[in-house]
Enzyme design. Structure first.
Site, short mmCIF file in Angstrom:
data_model
loop_
_atom_site.label_atom_id
_atom_site.label_comp_id
_atom_site.label_asym_id
_atom_site.label_seq_id
_atom_site.Cartn_x
_atom_site.Cartn_y
_atom_site.Cartn_z
N ASN A 141 0.82 -1.21 0.00
CA ASN A 141 0.00 0.00 0.00
C ASN A 141 0.86 1.27 0.00
O ASN A 141 2.09 1.20 0.09
CB ASN A 141 -0.96 -0.06 1.18
CG ASN A 141 -2.15 -0.96 0.88
OD1 ASN A 141 -3.12 -0.54 0.25
ND2 ASN A 141 -2.06 -2.20 1.31
N HIS A 192 23.17 -0.87 11.04
CA HIS A 192 24.46 -0.24 11.32
C HIS A 192 25.16 -0.94 12.48
O HIS A 192 24.52 -1.34 13.47
CB HIS A 192 24.26 1.24 11.69
CG HIS A 192 23.92 2.10 10.52
ND1 HIS A 192 24.81 2.40 9.52
CD2 HIS A 192 22.77 2.74 10.20
CE1 HIS A 192 24.23 3.19 8.63
NE2 HIS A 192 22.99 3.41 9.02
N THR A 224 11.59 -7.01 15.87
CA THR A 224 13.03 -7.20 16.02
C THR A 224 13.41 -8.67 16.18
O THR A 224 14.58 -9.00 16.15
CB THR A 224 13.54 -6.43 17.25
OG1 THR A 224 12.88 -6.94 18.42
CG2 THR A 224 13.27 -4.94 17.11
N LYS A 225 12.39 -9.55 16.35
CA LYS A 225 12.64 -10.98 16.52
C LYS A 225 11.69 -11.77 15.63
O LYS A 225 10.67 -11.24 15.16
CB LYS A 225 12.44 -11.38 17.99
CG LYS A 225 13.42 -10.72 18.95
CD LYS A 225 13.16 -11.17 20.38
CE LYS A 225 14.14 -10.52 21.34
NZ LYS A 225 13.89 -10.94 22.75
#
Length: 209
Positions: A104, A134, A186-187
């Site tokens: 979308n 990073h 994040t997991k």
């Protein structure tokens, strides 16, 4: 006189850039199936493959040119819709999108470590998928000088990603999962689970074993 020459130079450079965009647009249309639609103001650059009945709307950017290597590409399956303002960059890696997916408006995908999206995936507006991170362990030098790592992101089949989600590098999202709006993933997300929050946590399972 000097300012006039600078203005003329800017205009010439802008015309050259737009001419380059138009040539790439024509090339993309010629090499795409006749059932695919690439709107006039879409930008398609580099090694991009578009499947049957796929729609690329105006102001979408598909860019597989950053590192200028043959391994860098964007591959989009059949019956995919990429809506207004979304941007997909290979950024040295690859992006694979399966069949019958919708991306979308104003979504952003960076494919540095590789992004694979399965079939029947719904990605709501303003979602960001970034397959790199990073490095920042050292404090004696700036973060920009420490480089990055890129593990890749795998998104399975039949998944609903809510508006404004952030999916970070190294994550696998199992089939049938739902990501609540605004989730920061994040997991890994188990198959047929619903997750939400910052960082995303399990809310409930969609089905039992």
């Amino acid at each position: 006189m000097k300012r006039d020459m600078q203005n003329i130079s800017r205009v010439i450079n802008a015309i050259r850039q737009q001419a380059g965009f138009r040539m790439n647009w024509f090339r993309a249309v010629v090499h795409s199936p006749s059932t695919a639609v690439i709107d006039w103001n879409a930008i398609v650059l580099g090694n991009v493959k578009i499947g049957e009945r796929t729609i690329v709307q105006n102001n979408v950017i598909l860019d597989a040119t950053r590192m200028e290597n043959n391994k860098e590409f964007i591959c989009i399956g059949t019956g995919v819709k990429i809506e207004y303002g979304s941007q997909i960059y290979s950024w040295g890696g690859e992006v694979r999108i399966g069949d019958n997916c919708s991306i979308n408006p104003y979504c952003l995908i960076y494919g540095t470590g590789g992004v694979t999206i399965g079939n029947d995936v719904r990605i709501a507006t303003n979602t960001i998928i970034v397959a790199s991170m990073h490095k920042f362990e050292r404090t004696d030098i700036s973060i920009i000088k420490q480089g990055y790592e890129a593990k890749g992101i795998l998104i399975g089949n039949d998944i609903w990603i809510g508006a404004g989600c952030r999916i970070l590098d190294g994550v696998t999202i199992g089939d049938g999962a739902i990501l609540a709006a605004g989730a920061v993933v994040t997991k890994d997300v188990p198959a047929y689970s619903i997750v939400g929050g910052v960082p995303a946590k399990l809310i409930r399972e969609r089905k039992n074993e």
